[in-house]
Design a protein around this motif. Structure first.
Motif, PDB file in Angstrom:
ATOM      1  N   SER A   1      -0.332  -0.840   4.545  1.00 42.81           N
ATOM      2  CA  SER A   1      -1.655  -1.542   4.316  1.00 42.81           C
ATOM      3  C   SER A   1      -1.798  -2.615   4.905  1.00 42.81           C
ATOM      4  O   SER A   1      -2.887  -3.060   4.921  1.00 42.81           O
ATOM      5  CB  SER A   1      -1.515  -1.791   2.541  1.00 42.81           C
ATOM      6  OG  SER A   1      -0.568  -2.654   2.385  1.00 42.81           O
TER       7      SER A   1
ATOM      8  N   GLY B   1      -5.356  -2.455   3.709  1.00 44.04           N
ATOM      9  CA  GLY B   1      -5.593  -2.884   2.406  1.00 44.04           C
ATOM     10  C   GLY B   1      -6.357  -4.152   1.877  1.00 44.04           C
ATOM     11  O   GLY B   1      -6.059  -4.704   0.987  1.00 44.04           O
TER      12      GLY B   1
ATOM     13  N   SER C   1      -3.798  -6.186  -0.080  1.00 43.98           N
ATOM     14  CA  SER C   1      -3.396  -5.652  -1.126  1.00 43.98           C
ATOM     15  C   SER C   1      -1.955  -4.880  -0.692  1.00 43.98           C
ATOM     16  O   SER C   1      -1.963  -4.136   0.280  1.00 43.98           O
ATOM     17  CB  SER C   1      -4.344  -4.495  -1.624  1.00 43.98           C
ATOM     18  OG  SER C   1      -3.405  -3.831  -2.603  1.00 43.98           O
TER      19      SER C   1
ATOM     20  N   PRO D   1      -1.325   0.258  -2.607  1.00 46.02           N
ATOM     21  CA  PRO D   1      -2.039   1.380  -2.308  1.00 46.02           C
ATOM     22  C   PRO D   1      -1.960   2.548  -3.544  1.00 46.02           C
ATOM     23  O   PRO D   1      -0.653   2.522  -3.704  1.00 46.02           O
ATOM     24  CB  PRO D   1      -1.725   1.920  -1.046  1.00 46.02           C
ATOM     25  CG  PRO D   1      -1.146   0.842  -0.218  1.00 46.02           C
ATOM     26  CD  PRO D   1      -0.711   0.053  -1.250  1.00 46.02           C
TER      27      PRO D   1
ATOM     28  N   TYR E   1      -6.793   0.765  -3.332  1.00 45.03           N
ATOM     29  CA  TYR E   1      -5.905  -0.281  -3.221  1.00 45.03           C
ATOM     30  C   TYR E   1      -5.929  -1.109  -4.355  1.00 45.03           C
ATOM     31  O   TYR E   1      -7.045  -1.760  -4.654  1.00 45.03           O
ATOM     32  CB  TYR E   1      -6.514  -1.053  -1.970  1.00 45.03           C
ATOM     33  CG  TYR E   1      -6.114  -0.477  -0.580  1.00 45.03           C
ATOM     34  CD1 TYR E   1      -4.810  -0.259  -0.119  1.00 45.03           C
ATOM     35  CD2 TYR E   1      -7.193   0.451  -0.016  1.00 45.03           C
ATOM     36  CE1 TYR E   1      -4.673   0.526   1.020  1.00 45.03           C
ATOM     37  CE2 TYR E   1      -7.156   1.364   0.971  1.00 45.03           C
ATOM     38  CZ  TYR E   1      -5.901   1.349   1.591  1.00 45.03           C
ATOM     39  OH  TYR E   1      -5.621   1.982   2.919  1.00 45.03           O
TER      40      TYR E   1
ATOM     41  N   GLN F   1       5.107   1.770  -5.885  1.00 44.93           N
ATOM     42  CA  GLN F   1       4.485   0.447  -5.684  1.00 44.93           C
ATOM     43  C   GLN F   1       5.694  -0.332  -6.170  1.00 44.93           C
ATOM     44  O   GLN F   1       6.725   0.076  -6.920  1.00 44.93           O
ATOM     45  CB  GLN F   1       3.557   0.049  -6.988  1.00 44.93           C
ATOM     46  CG  GLN F   1       2.170   1.031  -6.468  1.00 44.93           C
ATOM     47  CD  GLN F   1       1.147   0.875  -7.555  1.00 44.93           C
ATOM     48  OE1 GLN F   1       1.379   0.071  -8.343  1.00 44.93           O
ATOM     49  NE2 GLN F   1      -0.073   1.206  -7.171  1.00 44.93           N
TER      50      GLN F   1
END
Length: 644
Positions: free
Chosen positions: A85, A100, A123, A126, A145, A586
């Motif tokens: 990103s 991102g 960001s 994603p 995102y 994440q």
């Protein structure tokens, strides 16, 4: 989709599991010698045990393919990147920016005011990816995102920075199915007042992307100028519109639909008639009209939408479920009745929003029990009991702008906790839905103070994946026919997590060989497999699992970095003869520091995560390649040995 802290999620790595399997059914004719595939079986991998393994996104799982001639070939899975990103691969107004980076109402990249060098927001999260069916001979992927975890100064930016999506054009190797990025473009949301926190998403049967906006800002609390909600929405509005006066909580909390035309250009609408709540994703049934949703958070509801026309979600009828408990075995079970909340078109609801309506125009409130007022308890108003009275003529506004509150007033169940992913098993006519954390409002109310106590299930912090049975010919709670052949009549536990009494040496507080805190779900019709991704603080490393609905076998097929969440599952059974399963991760390293880990050195583990990935700094997109195309069958005349 947040199972840990709303304001603390970290870097995301989206990956694509490229395994080629039968495109339609488990029994598909081969192009050579009429050989057919009898079954596909995932062989799971062990949980990571070393720092090196705990930091990586990796798989050493394999897939067995059994053919009707008795031969079995085993194929290993492997992983590769596409881009991160933070990589400057997106093109905006002729400039290359990080993939991102969000854009404002005018299409300009949004700068981070805390950055010392005038850098853009990027960001680190994603999320959902939809791999569309080929359009004009090209493959496209839409990526969420979801948010900005922290700004350049390290302060929480969750929900303050406008979110975004991107469209990636992919090149596909015709022989191997390998994917490469051709170009990345940001998607314009200016026609719908920007994009709130987009969690998971799905691909519609008509090849559009259905996104989400979860944790809708509370319109009641927004009216308090000193509230965090007011500050959040105004900050968002300043970044997006350049004007805090345009802040409006009713702009957000819906299902965005993104269409890609034959020239690769995107267009966006928001479906206001599908209701406003914490949309996790929308899953459309085979009739192209009926839709089920996840409603993430505490004290949430279960909602169903039936469109007036096929392949058109711009008008329809919205329903909310009432849960009647029938058992507690294997997680629990219950029957579902559906309350008709009302009918609307997107335009009707949008006109109500644009009229400047506020929460106080819809409801009267009381601080204590009062005649004519209904006591409810929902995710809204910070989960506190509310005493509300609908104002005359505001039924439609309540149903589509305050969906969860209105459903509770009409008697629907708003006691679900962390309702996440939704998936469809078309052949068996079942919907799967994830309850990531079966506790709190889903337990028996021991205080006797809650307005309702429909759900009294066992506490299972590790969560339960449920199956819903679908039928046609059903009526709503008032006896009116529901115009759908896919109405959920009951739900029962399918895959159940197991809490541990105390943490193990790796800091796991749930059985590492069972699913903990199921989040994303995706089902492969071809493989007869339900894929489950974890959002778990109970597992130090989160996993993606493959659950065979016929054999009931559960196999771990992916491990993501310590503290990370596995998200964005998407099973695509056929793209030009190849199949793909998308999955994300994440917030690597999140909450690891608070765990009692003794099997490895915790400080060295965190250092490794930060050095190799970067905590709260970036996310990535990639894929795992695996099984070759079933249209190019193995040459069994050469060897009878397993392997490729």
């Amino acid at each position: 989709m947040i199972n840990k802290k709303l304001a603390k999620k970290g870097a995301t790595l989206a990956l694509t599991l490229a395994i080629t399997v039968p495109a339609v059914t488990p029994v598909v004719a081969a192009s050579q010698e009429n050989i057919k595939i009898e079954s596909v079986k995932f062989n799971g991998m062990a949980a990571p045990t070393t720092i090196d393994e705990m930091v990586k996104t990796y798989t050493n799982a394999t897939v067995d393919v059994k053919y009707i001639n008795g031969k079995v070939k085993t194929f290993p899975l492997s992983y590769n990147y596409l881009f991160k990103s933070e990589d400057k691969v997106a093109t905006v107004k002729g400039e290359k920016i990080p993939a991102g980076t969000p854009i404002d109402v005018n299409g300009n990249p949004i700068k981070d005011p805390s950055s010392t060098n005038g850098g853009y927001f990027v960001s680190d999260a994603p999320d959902s990816n939809s791999l569309l069916m080929p359009i004009n001979g090209k493959l496209y992927m839409i990526t969420h995102y979801e948010y900005q975890t922290v700004d350049a100064a390290g302060k929480s930016a969750y929900g303050l920075v406008p979110a975004s999506m991107s469209l990636t054009e992919l090149e596909q190797d015709k022989k191997t199915g390998e994917l490469k990025t051709v170009k990345v473009e940001k998607i314009d949301f200016s026609a719908v007042n920007g994009l709130w926190i987009p969690c998971n998403g799905s691909l519609s049967p008509w090849n559009t992307h259905l996104g989400s906006e979860e944790y809708e800002p509370d319109a009641r609390l927004f009216l308090d100028p000193t509230s965090k909600v007011r500050s959040q929405v105004e900050t968002f509005s300043q970044f997006y519109f350049g004007d805090t006066a345009k802040a409006n909580p009713y702009f957000y909390g819906y299902t965005p639909e993104i269409t890609v035309d034959k020239n690769g250009k995107t267009s966006v609408v928001k479906h206001y008639s599908t209701g406003r709540f914490s949309h996790e994703l929308a899953k459309v049934m085979p009739d192209n009209k009926t839709v089920f949703y996840g409603d993430d958070g505490g004290n949430t509801g279960m909602f169903m939408y039936v469109a007036d026309k096929e392949k058109d979600l711009s008008s329809g009828t919205l329903y909310a479920a009432t849960f009647k408990q029938t058992g507690i075995e294997n997680g629990g079970s219950g029957d579902l009745k559906w309350i008709n909340l009302g009918h609307a078109t997107d335009k009707e609801v949008k006109d109500i929003i644009d009229s400047g309506i506020t929460f106080n125009d819809i409801f009267e409130t009381s601080d204590a029990p009062k005649e004519g007022f209904t006591a409810i308890k929902t995710y809204s108003n910070e989960g506190k009991v509310e005493y509300l009275k609908l104002k005359p003529g505001k039924e439609k506004a309540a149903a589509f702008l305050e969906t969860r509150r209105y459903a509770a007033i009409l008697g629907a169940t708003t006691e679900f906790n962390k309702m996440e992913g939704v998936a469809l098993n078309e052949k068996d006519k079942k919907v799967y839905i994830a309850i990531s954390d079966q506790s709190k409002a889903m337990e028996k109310d021991s205080t006797g103070k809650d307005p309702a106590d429909h759900i009294q299930l066992p506490k299972i912090k590790a969560g339960v994946t449920y199956q819903l049975d679908l039928q046609g010919g059903q009526k709503d709670s008032q006896g009116k026919a529901i115009n759908s052949s896919y109405v959920a009549l009951s739900m029962s536990g399918l895959v159940v997590g197991e809490d541990l009494k105390e943490a193990d040496a790796y800091g796991n507080t749930a059985n590492v060989d069972k699913v903990a805190n199921p989040d994303n779900l995706s089902y492969s019709e071809a493989m007869r497999v339900l894929f489950i991704g974890e959002d778990s603080g109970a597992h130090t490393n989160n996993f993606v699992w493959a659950y065979n609905v016929d054999t009931k076998e559960l196999a771990r097929i992916l491990s993501v970095p310590a503290g990370a969440e596995a998200t964005g599952l998407f099973a695509a059974d056929d793209r030009n003869g190849f199949s793909y399963i998308l999955s994300n991760f994440q917030h690597p390293g999140d909450e690891v520091d608070g765990k009692a880990i003794t099997a490895v050195n915790k400080e060295e583990l965190l250092k490794a995560v930060d050095e190799q990935i970067g905590i709260n700094k970036t996310g990535g997109i990639g894929y795992i390649s695996g099984l070759p195309s079933v249209t190019k069958m193995p040459d069994f005349s050469q060897s009878g040995k397993k392997g490729n």
